[in-house]
Design a protein around this motif. Structure first.
Motif, PDB file in Angstrom:
ATOM      1  N   ASP A  94     -33.203  16.366  -1.721  1.00 39.54           N
ATOM      2  CA  ASP A  94     -33.536  14.976  -1.451  1.00 39.54           C
ATOM      3  C   ASP A  94     -33.286  14.131  -2.691  1.00 39.54           C
ATOM      4  O   ASP A  94     -34.061  14.165  -3.639  1.00 39.54           O
ATOM      5  CB  ASP A  94     -35.013  14.898  -1.051  1.00 39.54           C
ATOM      6  N   SER A  97     -36.235  12.022  -4.088  1.00 36.77           N
ATOM      7  CA  SER A  97     -37.391  12.522  -4.827  1.00 36.77           C
ATOM      8  C   SER A  97     -36.979  13.400  -6.004  1.00 36.77           C
ATOM      9  O   SER A  97     -37.815  13.803  -6.784  1.00 36.77           O
ATOM     10  CB  SER A  97     -38.336  13.285  -3.898  1.00 36.77           C
ATOM     11  N   SER A  98     -35.685  13.678  -6.159  1.00 39.59           N
ATOM     12  CA  SER A  98     -35.311  14.576  -7.240  1.00 39.59           C
ATOM     13  C   SER A  98     -35.016  13.829  -8.537  1.00 39.59           C
ATOM     14  O   SER A  98     -34.671  14.434  -9.536  1.00 39.59           O
ATOM     15  CB  SER A  98     -34.117  15.436  -6.845  1.00 39.59           C
ATOM     16  N   LEU A  99     -35.144  12.498  -8.508  1.00 39.01           N
ATOM     17  CA  LEU A  99     -34.960  11.726  -9.741  1.00 39.01           C
ATOM     18  C   LEU A  99     -36.262  11.006 -10.060  1.00 39.01           C
ATOM     19  O   LEU A  99     -36.896  10.436  -9.178  1.00 39.01           O
ATOM     20  CB  LEU A  99     -33.842  10.691  -9.559  1.00 39.01           C
ATOM     21  N   ASP A 100     -36.645  11.044 -11.330  1.00 38.88           N
ATOM     22  CA  ASP A 100     -37.836  10.320 -11.748  1.00 38.88           C
ATOM     23  C   ASP A 100     -37.576   8.826 -11.579  1.00 38.88           C
ATOM     24  O   ASP A 100     -36.635   8.293 -12.173  1.00 38.88           O
ATOM     25  CB  ASP A 100     -38.133  10.654 -13.212  1.00 38.88           C
ATOM     26  N   PRO A 101     -38.394   8.134 -10.755  1.00 31.12           N
ATOM     27  CA  PRO A 101     -38.121   6.719 -10.504  1.00 31.12           C
ATOM     28  C   PRO A 101     -38.163   5.847 -11.750  1.00 31.12           C
ATOM     29  O   PRO A 101     -37.686   4.723 -11.731  1.00 31.12           O
ATOM     30  CB  PRO A 101     -39.221   6.313  -9.512  1.00 31.12           C
ATOM     31  N   ARG A 102     -38.720   6.354 -12.829  1.00 32.08           N
ATOM     32  CA  ARG A 102     -38.811   5.540 -14.039  1.00 32.08           C
ATOM     33  C   ARG A 102     -37.661   5.763 -15.000  1.00 32.08           C
ATOM     34  O   ARG A 102     -37.620   5.158 -16.069  1.00 32.08           O
ATOM     35  CB  ARG A 102     -40.126   5.828 -14.755  1.00 32.08           C
ATOM     36  N   GLN A 103     -36.756   6.656 -14.683  1.00 32.69           N
ATOM     37  CA  GLN A 103     -35.649   6.917 -15.594  1.00 32.69           C
ATOM     38  C   GLN A 103     -34.382   6.202 -15.137  1.00 32.69           C
ATOM     39  O   GLN A 103     -34.052   6.214 -13.952  1.00 32.69           O
ATOM     40  CB  GLN A 103     -35.364   8.420 -15.647  1.00 32.69           C
TER      41      GLN A 103
END
Lengths: 321, 296
Positions: A94, A97-103
């Motif tokens: 997915d 959800s596999s990426l940090d939303p803050r990066q």
């Protein structure tokens, strides 16, 4: 002599539940040659993702060996494992959800480079990030974008770039396209294929989409309730499926022809619980051909044709003509 | 070494700063912007209360010749039964409400966040035990807890803060627990482990910042509910005692004259309502602005 990069032997992962041990992965063994792709297919909950994660020790296996270039991953120290992670990577299902939303894209892709100290100079790191972005087909101008500003395909490309950042030899692709639109799926699959050619990568490709795996994999392993029930070269599996479950699975592939519909094998019966399963064929309750011997003992995966393995004691009775 | 001048690729493209991004989204919600300014104004007033007013003469010093004047130009909120200007007292009261509200929320955060986060991260028996204890505390009406604690331990502001914070700790803990549980099962946590990140840096870099987003909102709302609890207890005579112009105490003081001089209860009541409303609107705005997934 074949060049085996990954040799999985009797891999097991049991989860504790209030009703007993859940056999998520139960005695799975297979080998992959360098530069090849093994497709793992099966319905949801059959343990295919757990297998992929257990190989990378993102989930600690209960038992078994995972020989990666001859070295057992399961026995590695934490330190050695962190080293080894540079060679073994994973692409997640997915991309939302596999990426940090803050990066930002830069931070996400450069994180593995910085963390593993592959490069230390800031300029080198950013240039390498841009290079990786080009490799996976991301425009350089997106370098400061946040994941929520991008669509699923682009996010998945970030995930791929992140996996490639440490120069791995082997990548577990855990349903990398099933969360994407069909139009984008093909792009990502082509990208993965190109990367395999360019970088000589070995893949485990986990999916429930047989069309995808047919296109992509050299060998296919079919899993059912934590076990590999059939494994064969892709073409062989599609033309000569031996296990009744594989046959039913293949008959469910839609054929775009209204006049010539193949007969669909519809499975009936209850799915056996993966919690404390009995020593019998786990497919027996749904199998059209099951007899007493199927309930007596769990059949082992046996090579019945060169390269074609099947776990069914009665397979020879039902060969496709 | 390369001789040509190297440019960082990320410098060539514009980047909206985190704060800019946040403000851009927060400002979409006009109610929240107004609420923010209201909260800032009250907060400023609370911080400067002792600079603006002299406590001994203007706040508690009485003048019986001026008593019970109805709202007029000179005394917009009227005067109380001891001839003190209500406007001054209500404005000065912001200091107490804010101090109590903020310290309660801070206490809830400091105690509740780590407990909830640990329970959410490790799960299992610890989680079960902690959350059941908070469930039990949560099942007792918060006012009752306040009354019990103050009655048992005495009538001091510090004790009042603890008494009000007790139910809030559970609320912050369960918010933190939920936040951590959601984040822990996210694939980006697995992704960080897959690139070889150790647990502690992983928690500090990926879990905490993402959880704080969610927790900050609950803490903001906690300030509002602490102000209400404090005022309620003061109204019942268990909080800050008169003549201190805490809003609940002012309400309590005006209670006996409510039939003839209703403005004595009206204005402190309005002050509580506006402050809490503003805090809640601000909390809603923060929630929407801090969640990167809610676009537009």
């Amino acid at each position: 002599m074949s060049d085996v990069i990954l040799d999985v032997k009797h891999l097991k992962k049991y989860f504790k539940t209030p009703r007993g041990m859940l056999h998520a992965v139960d005695d799975v063994s297979f080998q992959i040659e360098r530069g090849k792709t093994l497709g793992i297919v099966g319905e949801s909950g059959c343990g295919k993702s757990t297998t992929g994660r257990a190989i990378l020790r993102l989930i600690e296996p209960t038992a078994g060996e995972v020989l990666f270039d001859g070295e057992d991953v399961v026995k590695m120290s934490k330190q050695r494992m962190r080293e080894k992670r540079k060679e073994m990577q994973i692409i997640f299902q997915d991309p939302f959800s596999s990426l940090d939303p803050r990066q930002t894209v830069l931070q996400a892709i450069s994180e593995p480079i910085r963390l593993n100290k592959i490069l230390t100079d800031r300029y080198d790191i950013e240039e390498r990030t841009v290079e990786l972005m080009r490799t996976v087909g991301l425009a350089e101008r997106l370098i400061n974008a946040y994941p929520h500003e991008l669509d699923g395909g682009r996010r998945q490309r970030i995930g791929i770039a992140r996996a490639l950042a440490v120069n791995p030899k082997f990548i577990v692709c855990d349903e990398p396209v099933s969360a994407l639109d069909v139009s984008i799926q093909a792009q990502i699959l082509n990208l993965l294929e190109d990367l395999q050619d360019q970088l000589g990568l070995t893949y485990i490709f986990i999916t429930h989409d047989l069309a995808v795996v047919n296109h992509f994999a050299d060998d296919i392993a079919v899993m059912y309730l934590g076990q590999v029930i059939e494994k064969a070269p892709a073409e062989e599996l599609f033309t000569n499926p031996l296990h009744p479950y594989t046959q039913a699975l293949l008959s469910a592939i839609p054929v775009p022809d209204t006049h010539n519909r193949p007969e669909r094998l519809v499975l009936k019966g209850e799915i056996t619980s993966p919690i404390e399963p009995k020593d019998e064929c786990r497919f027996a309750k749904r199998c059209l051909y099951a007899n007493d011997s199927c309930h007596a003992k769990c059949p082992e995966l046996a090579e019945v044709f060169p390269g074609h393995f099947v776990a069914c004691s009665e397979w020879w009775k039902r060969q496709v003509q | 070494m390369k001789s040509e001048k190297r440019v960082l690729p990320s410098r060539q493209y514009s980047k909206r700063s985190r704060l800019g991004e946040f403000w851009h989204r927060y400002s979409q919600n006009k109610g929240a912007v107004i609420a923010l300014f209201v909260v800032l104004a009250i907060g400023l007033l609370a911080a400067l209360a002792d600079v603006i007013y002299d406590y001994d003469t203007q706040i508690i010093g009485y003048d019986l010749t001026q008593k019970l004047i109805k709202p007029c130009a000179e005394h917009p909120f009227g005067t109380d039964d001891l001839g003190r200007d209500m406007l001054t007292r209500v404005l000065y009261g912001a200091k107490y409400s804010f101090m109590i509200g903020l310290s309660c929320a801070a206490l809830c955060f400091v105690v509740g966040m780590p407990i909830g986060a640990l329970a959410g991260y490790y799960g299992g028996t610890f989680d079960l035990l902690v959350m059941r204890i908070f469930d039990i505390i949560g099942s007792i009406p918060s006012l009752l807890i306040g009354i019990m604690v103050v009655a048992a331990l005495g009538h001091k502001t510090g004790i009042l803060i603890v008494a009000i914070a007790i139910p809030g700790v559970g609320s912050i803990a369960s918010a933190s627990r939920m936040a951590v549980m959601t984040i822990r099962s996210s694939e980006y946590i697995e992704s960080a482990r897959a690139i070889g990140m150790k647990t502690f840096p992983l928690v500090m870099k990926h879990v905490v910042p993402n959880a704080l987003n969610l927790i900050v909102v609950r803490v903001t709302l906690q300030v509002g509910s602490a102000i209400i609890s404090a005022s309620s207890l003061s109204y019942l005579g268990l909080g800050v005692p008169l003549p201190t112009p805490e809003w609940g105490a002012l309400l309590s003081g005006g209670r006996k004259l409510i039939r003839t001089h209703s403005y004595l209860t009206l204005f402190p009541g309005l002050a509580i309502m506006i402050t809490v409303l503003a805090l809640n609107l601000m909390g809603d705005g923060l929630r929407d602005a801090l969640d990167p997934k809610l676009k537009k």
